[in-house]
Design a protein around this motif. Sequence first.
Motif: not given
Lengths: 179, 454
Positions: A88-89, A92-93, A99, A101
Amino acid sequence: MGLLPEAFVQVLLQERARLLAIAVAITGDAHAAEDVFQQVVAAALQAKAAFREREHVLAWALRATRHRALNAARDRRFTPLPAHVLDLLEGAFGDPAGPPVTDHAAALPHCLENLSESARRLVRFRYEEGLSAAAISTRTGRSTDGIYHSLARIHRTLRACVELQLSRFHQSISEEIGR
Amino acid sequence: MTLSDANLPETDIDELFLRYCDGALSAHELARLSELIEDNHTVRSQFLTLCIHAATLPEHQAVMRASTNETAHLQLPKPTNPRNFSSTLWKFAAAACLCLCVTAPLIFIASRGLEPDLLLGDRPALGSLSRSTGLVRIGNVPIDLRTGTPPSLLSGDTVSTIGVDASAELTLLDGTSVLLSSNTEAKFEGPLGRCVTVRHGNLAAAAASLDQTVPLRISTPEANVASQGTRLLLSRADGKTRVGVVEGKVRVTDPTDQMALEMNAGDQAEALSGEVRRIPNLPIPQAVAFRFSPTARSGWQLGKLSFEDLLPGSIGALRTIPKICSDGLLRHTVESENCWTTGMFSIHPDTWVSVRYRIKEAGWFEMIVVARSHDIRHRPGVVFAAPPDILNCQPGVWRTVHYRLADFKVVESPEVPSPLVGFVLGLNSGARDVGLSVDQVWINRGEAPAPFPE
């Protein structure tokens, strides 16, 4: 024809914050994450012929970072989050709509300057020297729980500050476009 | 804190993240954190943000602290507890010294009369680059002394020496000589350039004596060093600053706690954040030996411990790791720690370097010894590279080679001062990983190489 080494190293450097962040999520340690990033750059240089596009480099780098970070976590005897949570992370990244970043990392120095002297000292112990809360507790004579509370407050302050910076930035862009 | 409540406050997620990074969560807590990240988009987003903070804060913090140190000497100390009168008095004296550090050079210049050509643009000239080897930059501009007049050093200039074979010698207007050795970055400020900020690398300074109020100030993130009419060595790497005094007196101050250490000729000190301590002042040995074990890296800073296919009696080896060097090139490297201030071993005409190594794939590698002059009035920064026959190696077999250091090639150095002190030993196979491991490295003096000292 594959990408030139300069091109994919440039991609890796542009995405450095993103790759470091996923490595931190797995190793729990910024310095270990930096080592992982170095390994990934070295491995990318060796695997250069395989890269055709920028997106290909980023996808490969995310996966390579994850594998190497898991190795580093094992070496450090650190228990990372389960694989499905890391999926999941990582998703997302790697998501372009995820996000911001790079923007986030760029806004952070300004917010760091606004912290109090004592807060900056804690940040230095934690992130520059890589000390655990227990080690900071020994160094400062405060309780470990107290250190966790203080660091948590610092993170909340930084997060609020970064969000404010980013919203102002986006507002100024909108106004510029509106003109 | 418990994890029973799914609607955890924002700060509690932060705390959970911090405890997770410390490995301080129980299995149950880790499972619950996983559930929260999985099920709750807000928690996931917050966790991602925390990862970005944790990943980038070390760099931001280090950069910010370095720039704070650069201006620290311009700031008065904060008011202190009146009960601690001696501390207050000391800080008052320190403030006076700092003010004098800023104003005295101006008075000095005014008394001598500043020549117009010493002001270039709005930045005063501080001196010039008098000698260099290898790749040296002032700001972003590469400098080649062979093709022009020595460039002026202006206030605010950052000088970088890029690569082990690079060095730069700067002469400031007051006669102070500052030498930057391999892979060093330093910024020069103040009207006479007597405020130097070292970001990383090795520096040797012979500070001219103006008067008792204008010290040469050298700052790193861990230490502020003030010297007057002295000769000193300073190295900065890996969050650690080391200072060695060759002549005169030096004061080392920890920027965090304002604890000061007075050092005399021959003294050595190490500054970590929050602490400045003396380290033993030992004579530089003529012979040293390094071997590796599961618990000992023998002070070697680069390399990965390896335990596969060792020879009988050997309990560990150091294998090369990839490193992006300051020149932007990838090298697979094992490297000793930097002994710039203390010296690792003295170099003589009959010094031998021996190494036992193995490679896994056919290919080349190089061994280098980086040395400085024992007397820092003479230029340091000599790099020795092993003779080419070290390339004749057979994959998969442990091999011992001995070389007289006098037979090494001298890289990028027009002159070799004597006597010399070795301060870094390293082996690398360039961009290609040939699986190089070393399990014994030793230095000795004599007619012939000695066996490894057991």
